[in-house]
Enzyme design. Sequence first.
Site, short mmCIF file in Angstrom:
data_model
loop_
_atom_site.label_atom_id
_atom_site.label_comp_id
_atom_site.label_asym_id
_atom_site.label_seq_id
_atom_site.Cartn_x
_atom_site.Cartn_y
_atom_site.Cartn_z
N GLU A 1 0.01 -1.16 5.62
CA GLU A 1 1.45 -0.93 6.55
C GLU A 1 1.15 0.57 6.92
O GLU A 1 1.13 1.03 8.24
CB GLU A 1 2.45 -0.99 5.88
CG GLU A 1 3.50 -0.75 6.90
CD GLU A 1 4.32 0.53 7.06
OE1 GLU A 1 5.05 0.68 7.81
OE2 GLU A 1 3.93 1.26 6.00
N ASP B 1 0.78 -1.15 0.04
CA ASP B 1 0.11 0.04 0.03
C ASP B 1 0.89 1.23 0.01
O ASP B 1 2.01 1.44 0.52
CB ASP B 1 -1.09 0.02 1.06
CG ASP B 1 -0.24 0.07 2.46
OD1 ASP B 1 0.67 -0.68 2.67
OD2 ASP B 1 -0.68 0.75 3.33
#
Length: 368
Positions: free
Chosen positions: A138, A77
């Site tokens: 994350e 991400d």
Amino acid sequence: MLNEKRLIENFIDMVKISSPSLNEREVADYLKKILLDMGLEVEEDNAGKDHNGNTGNIIAVLKSPGKRKILFSSHMDTVTPCKKINPIIENGIIKTDGTSVLGGDDKAGIAAIIEMIRMIQESGDEHPEIIAVFSVAEEIGLLGAQSFDLDKYKPDLVFVIDSGGTPGTAVIETPYAAKGKIEIIGKAAHAGLAPELGINALTVAAHAITKIRMGRIDEKTTSNIGIINGGTAVNIVMPNVSMMYEARSFSGEILDDLLAETFMIFQETAEKFGAEFKHSVKKGYNGYKLEENSEILKCFEKACGNIGIECKKVSSGGGCDANIYSGRGIVSINMGIGMSKVHTTEEFIKIEDIINCTKIIYEIIKGI
Ligand SMILES: [Zn+2]
């Protein structure tokens, strides 16, 4: 041998795919295809379901029965804006057109790990088992790593590639941290007619604040009240006050002691004034500190030395997936890959840095 063209093309292809936290589907599918084509065992776990995302962590294993298991991890991400990313290569640097982040944080790490595995496969040499984990979410609190089933894969060592600093940078310590709201609930009363019927929450807070330790506590530890809110009107005794508090320490024990002491002071002071004390301060991810002679650090230093790169050991205030893995008892390190100005539309990375980081992790695997 390291194939620079393949490495950088893969990186560019990945950054062009938008993957905000919890919406990593497209880049995950791209990765699954590549990893399966490489002949790896590929799996997607339940992290997406756990956190209401559309994608799980992608895990790929290059088997090596009976050998040690080494885990490499980077996250899929990116922060926003990342709807449409136009990477531009200029003078050995990859950046964007200024309308989005680049997402080198952390796709540079993913590109390096994939290229390293390809190099190992092509070399035909013996190698430890390699577990590649490409995590989700994350950036919004290490959520993917929290869902990852370490017990299933049982790595011996974890190398996370998710730090700035040129290759050779090793994050050897990161703090334990806690933050949240502290509240004092006093009692409202008319400030002009009957102030003696009220309990001024600010007075209580002030007394407590002069007693708690704040600012730099010791070389490992800090704490702060950064925001304060309270009151309803100028002619009303302030009935409540809330403060945003944070504390950090490279020692989990010192942090625990500091929190206990702080809460005790607020509690005792509140009682003394007949007020109430509440808080929602929670400890976040665990910190970690690597020993100077730890195997993982020695491996890393040797790998850097093999290719003539200087090893720089740093401490970092931020958290990454390595904090989750080390919090579960697996020795972990976070490595620099030269990602620069991350979380801004000026983010960039040098091609040379992606290449050097790939070389370092290849040397790590050869040295284990
Ligand atoms: Zn990152």
